[in-house]
Design a protein around this motif. Structure first.
Motif, PDB file in Angstrom:
ATOM      1  N   GLY A   1      86.287  12.719 -20.524  1.00  0.00           N
ATOM      2  CA  GLY A   1      85.077  11.577 -21.375  1.00  0.00           C
ATOM      3  C   GLY A   1      83.593  10.822 -20.406  1.00  0.00           C
ATOM      4  O   GLY A   1      82.729  10.881 -20.620  1.00  0.00           O
ATOM      5  N   VAL A   2      83.464  10.527 -18.700  1.00  0.00           N
ATOM      6  CA  VAL A   2      82.796  10.344 -18.141  1.00  0.00           C
ATOM      7  C   VAL A   2      81.956  11.127 -18.317  1.00  0.00           C
ATOM      8  O   VAL A   2      80.837  11.089 -18.329  1.00  0.00           O
ATOM      9  N   ILE A   3      82.113  12.811 -17.456  1.00  0.00           N
ATOM     10  CA  ILE A   3      81.278  13.686 -17.329  1.00  0.00           C
ATOM     11  C   ILE A   3      80.856  13.715 -18.815  1.00  0.00           C
ATOM     12  O   ILE A   3      79.211  14.072 -19.254  1.00  0.00           O
ATOM     13  N   GLY A   4      80.978  14.256 -19.988  1.00  0.00           N
ATOM     14  CA  GLY A   4      80.873  14.668 -21.736  1.00  0.00           C
ATOM     15  C   GLY A   4      80.424  13.318 -21.668  1.00  0.00           C
ATOM     16  O   GLY A   4      78.740  13.789 -22.823  1.00  0.00           O
ATOM     17  N   TRP A   5      80.246  12.539 -21.908  1.00  0.00           N
ATOM     18  CA  TRP A   5      78.958  11.202 -21.946  1.00  0.00           C
ATOM     19  C   TRP A   5      77.539  11.267 -21.589  1.00  0.00           C
ATOM     20  O   TRP A   5      76.944  10.832 -22.208  1.00  0.00           O
ATOM     21  N   THR A   6      77.320  12.591 -20.563  1.00  0.00           N
ATOM     22  CA  THR A   6      76.533  12.168 -19.757  1.00  0.00           C
ATOM     23  C   THR A   6      75.701  12.378 -21.082  1.00  0.00           C
ATOM     24  O   THR A   6      74.375  13.370 -20.664  1.00  0.00           O
ATOM     25  N   HIS A   7      75.804  13.131 -22.375  1.00  0.00           N
ATOM     26  CA  HIS A   7      74.684  13.682 -23.212  1.00  0.00           C
ATOM     27  C   HIS A   7      74.464  12.867 -23.461  1.00  0.00           C
ATOM     28  O   HIS A   7      72.756  12.884 -24.677  1.00  0.00           O
ATOM     29  N   ARG A   8      74.623  11.493 -23.650  1.00  0.00           N
ATOM     30  CA  ARG A   8      73.898  10.649 -24.478  1.00  0.00           C
ATOM     31  C   ARG A   8      72.655  10.388 -23.415  1.00  0.00           C
ATOM     32  O   ARG A   8      71.742   9.726 -24.011  1.00  0.00           O
ATOM     33  N   TRP A   9      72.863  10.529 -22.375  1.00  0.00           N
ATOM     34  CA  TRP A   9      70.982   9.866 -21.061  1.00  0.00           C
ATOM     35  C   TRP A   9      70.762  11.055 -20.421  1.00  0.00           C
ATOM     36  O   TRP A   9      69.524  10.929 -20.404  1.00  0.00           O
ATOM     37  N   PHE A  10      71.373  12.248 -19.959  1.00  0.00           N
ATOM     38  CA  PHE A  10      70.717  13.136 -18.753  1.00  0.00           C
ATOM     39  C   PHE A  10      70.449  14.242 -19.750  1.00  0.00           C
ATOM     40  O   PHE A  10      69.802  14.163 -20.831  1.00  0.00           O
ATOM     41  N   ARG A  11      69.225  14.736 -19.036  1.00  0.00           N
ATOM     42  CA  ARG A  11      67.860  15.412 -19.352  1.00  0.00           C
ATOM     43  C   ARG A  11      68.021  15.957 -18.299  1.00  0.00           C
ATOM     44  O   ARG A  11      66.594  15.193 -17.559  1.00  0.00           O
ATOM     45  N   PRO A  12      67.683  17.476 -17.764  1.00  0.00           N
ATOM     46  CA  PRO A  12      67.394  17.549 -16.771  1.00  0.00           C
ATOM     47  C   PRO A  12      66.195  17.507 -16.654  1.00  0.00           C
ATOM     48  O   PRO A  12      65.181  17.929 -17.395  1.00  0.00           O
ATOM     49  N   GLY A  13      65.209  17.190 -15.086  1.00  0.00           N
ATOM     50  CA  GLY A  13      64.062  17.281 -15.227  1.00  0.00           C
ATOM     51  C   GLY A  13      63.533  15.535 -15.354  1.00  0.00           C
ATOM     52  O   GLY A  13      62.171  15.508 -15.470  1.00  0.00           O
ATOM     53  N   HIS A  14      64.215  15.012 -16.264  1.00  0.00           N
ATOM     54  CA  HIS A  14      63.939  13.893 -16.743  1.00  0.00           C
ATOM     55  C   HIS A  14      65.228  12.669 -15.873  1.00  0.00           C
ATOM     56  O   HIS A  14      65.835  12.567 -15.673  1.00  0.00           O
ATOM     57  N   GLY A  15      63.874  12.234 -14.897  1.00  0.00           N
ATOM     58  CA  GLY A  15      64.275  10.923 -14.059  1.00  0.00           C
ATOM     59  C   GLY A  15      64.300  11.918 -12.824  1.00  0.00           C
ATOM     60  O   GLY A  15      64.052  12.819 -12.754  1.00  0.00           O
ATOM     61  N   ASN A  16      64.944  10.797 -11.431  1.00  0.00           N
ATOM     62  CA  ASN A  16      64.908  11.206 -10.714  1.00  0.00           C
ATOM     63  C   ASN A  16      65.929  11.855  -9.588  1.00  0.00           C
ATOM     64  O   ASN A  16      66.453  12.245  -8.440  1.00  0.00           O
ATOM     65  N   VAL A  17      67.532  11.913 -10.780  1.00  0.00           N
ATOM     66  CA  VAL A  17      68.145  12.562 -10.378  1.00  0.00           C
ATOM     67  C   VAL A  17      68.969  13.732 -10.936  1.00  0.00           C
ATOM     68  O   VAL A  17      68.744  13.942 -11.763  1.00  0.00           O
ATOM     69  N   SER A  18      69.800  15.072 -10.453  1.00  0.00           N
ATOM     70  CA  SER A  18      70.160  16.138 -10.656  1.00  0.00           C
ATOM     71  C   SER A  18      72.055  16.089 -11.433  1.00  0.00           C
ATOM     72  O   SER A  18      72.633  14.882 -10.604  1.00  0.00           O
ATOM     73  N   ALA A  19      72.130  17.275 -11.681  1.00  0.00           N
ATOM     74  CA  ALA A  19      73.263  17.134 -12.638  1.00  0.00           C
ATOM     75  C   ALA A  19      74.127  16.999 -11.076  1.00  0.00           C
ATOM     76  O   ALA A  19      75.424  15.848 -11.517  1.00  0.00           O
ATOM     77  N   GLU A  20      73.990  17.828  -9.912  1.00  0.00           N
ATOM     78  CA  GLU A  20      75.225  17.912  -9.081  1.00  0.00           C
ATOM     79  C   GLU A  20      74.853  16.321  -8.529  1.00  0.00           C
ATOM     80  O   GLU A  20      75.983  16.051  -7.892  1.00  0.00           O
TER      81      GLU A  20
END
Length: 216
Positions: free
Chosen positions: A179-198
């Motif tokens: 659930g924690v991993i899946g919820w990232t769809h609400r805010w994570f966009r590769p290339g936006h921000g300074n944090v990577s998926a890894e």
């Protein structure tokens, strides 16, 4: 007769230059994913994918049968790869804490590498697909089950050897992690921000392990 002609044309193109044919399908898949993300899978159409590629529908039908076929094929490859990664980690000889850390990091990294495909897949209702896609739906649910069971087994392994505190059932802990991993769809966009998926995966792994690891 027309359908047979399209199929024959598709087969001939694939046999004439397999590499070029595969590349074109990959380009179509990438365009389709963008359309699915923007419009939603149900509302998306082959026409919309054609517009995204600045071409016409007839050209796309030389490479694909339908949006469902395209979506299912690409998603299957990612889900199979994720399952292989998780099973490999689960069967390794490292400690449970390392396995959980590696699983969370690997899954989140995969979400980033295949963005936004996997987030679209999460939104797809696998229990209500057409009869033609029932085999695909069954296979996806089975692979999802195997992935979950592999993580549950590792958590139970940690409970058994005392490296994890038994904060609750292994199933509930595993569902929480997904659930924690899946919820990232609400805010994570590769290339936006300074944090990577890894990096996100590593952070989540630390959060989970800080709650699970026994202080003794």
């Amino acid at each position: 007769m027309k359908k047979e002609s399209v199929i024959e044309k598709r087969r001939a193109a694939a046999e004439a230059d397999p590499a070029a044919y595969a590349l074109k399908r990959r380009e179509i898949a990438d365009a389709a994913v963008r359309v699915f993300d923007r419009m939603g899978f149900q509302k998306a159409s082959i026409s919309a994918v054609a517009q995204e590629m600045k071409t016409d529908r007839s050209t796309l039908y030389n490479y694909i049968n339908s949006k469902e076929e395209l979506f299912d094929e690409v998603v299957r490859a990612v889900v199979e790869r994720n399952l292989e990664l998780v099973l490999k980690i689960a069967k390794s000889n490292v400690q449970p804490r390392r396995k959980i850390r590696d699983m969370i990091t690997a899954l989140m990294t995969s979400y980033g590498e295949h963005y936004p495909l996997f987030y679209i897949y999460i939104r797809e209702n696998l229990s209500h697909v057409s009869d033609a896609r029932s085999d695909w739906s069954h296979d996806m649910r089975e692979m999802n089950h195997q992935t979950t069971e592999a993580m549950i087994a590792v958590i139970e392994e940690g409970f058994a050897d005392g490296s994890f505190r038994k904060v609750g059932s292994a199933q509930v802990v595993a569902f929480g992690i997904f659930g924690v991993i899946g919820w990232t769809h609400r805010w994570f966009r590769p290339g936006h921000g300074n944090v990577s998926a890894e990096e996100i995966g590593k952070t989540y792994a630390e959060l989970v392990l800080n709650g699970l690891e026994s202080p003794y």
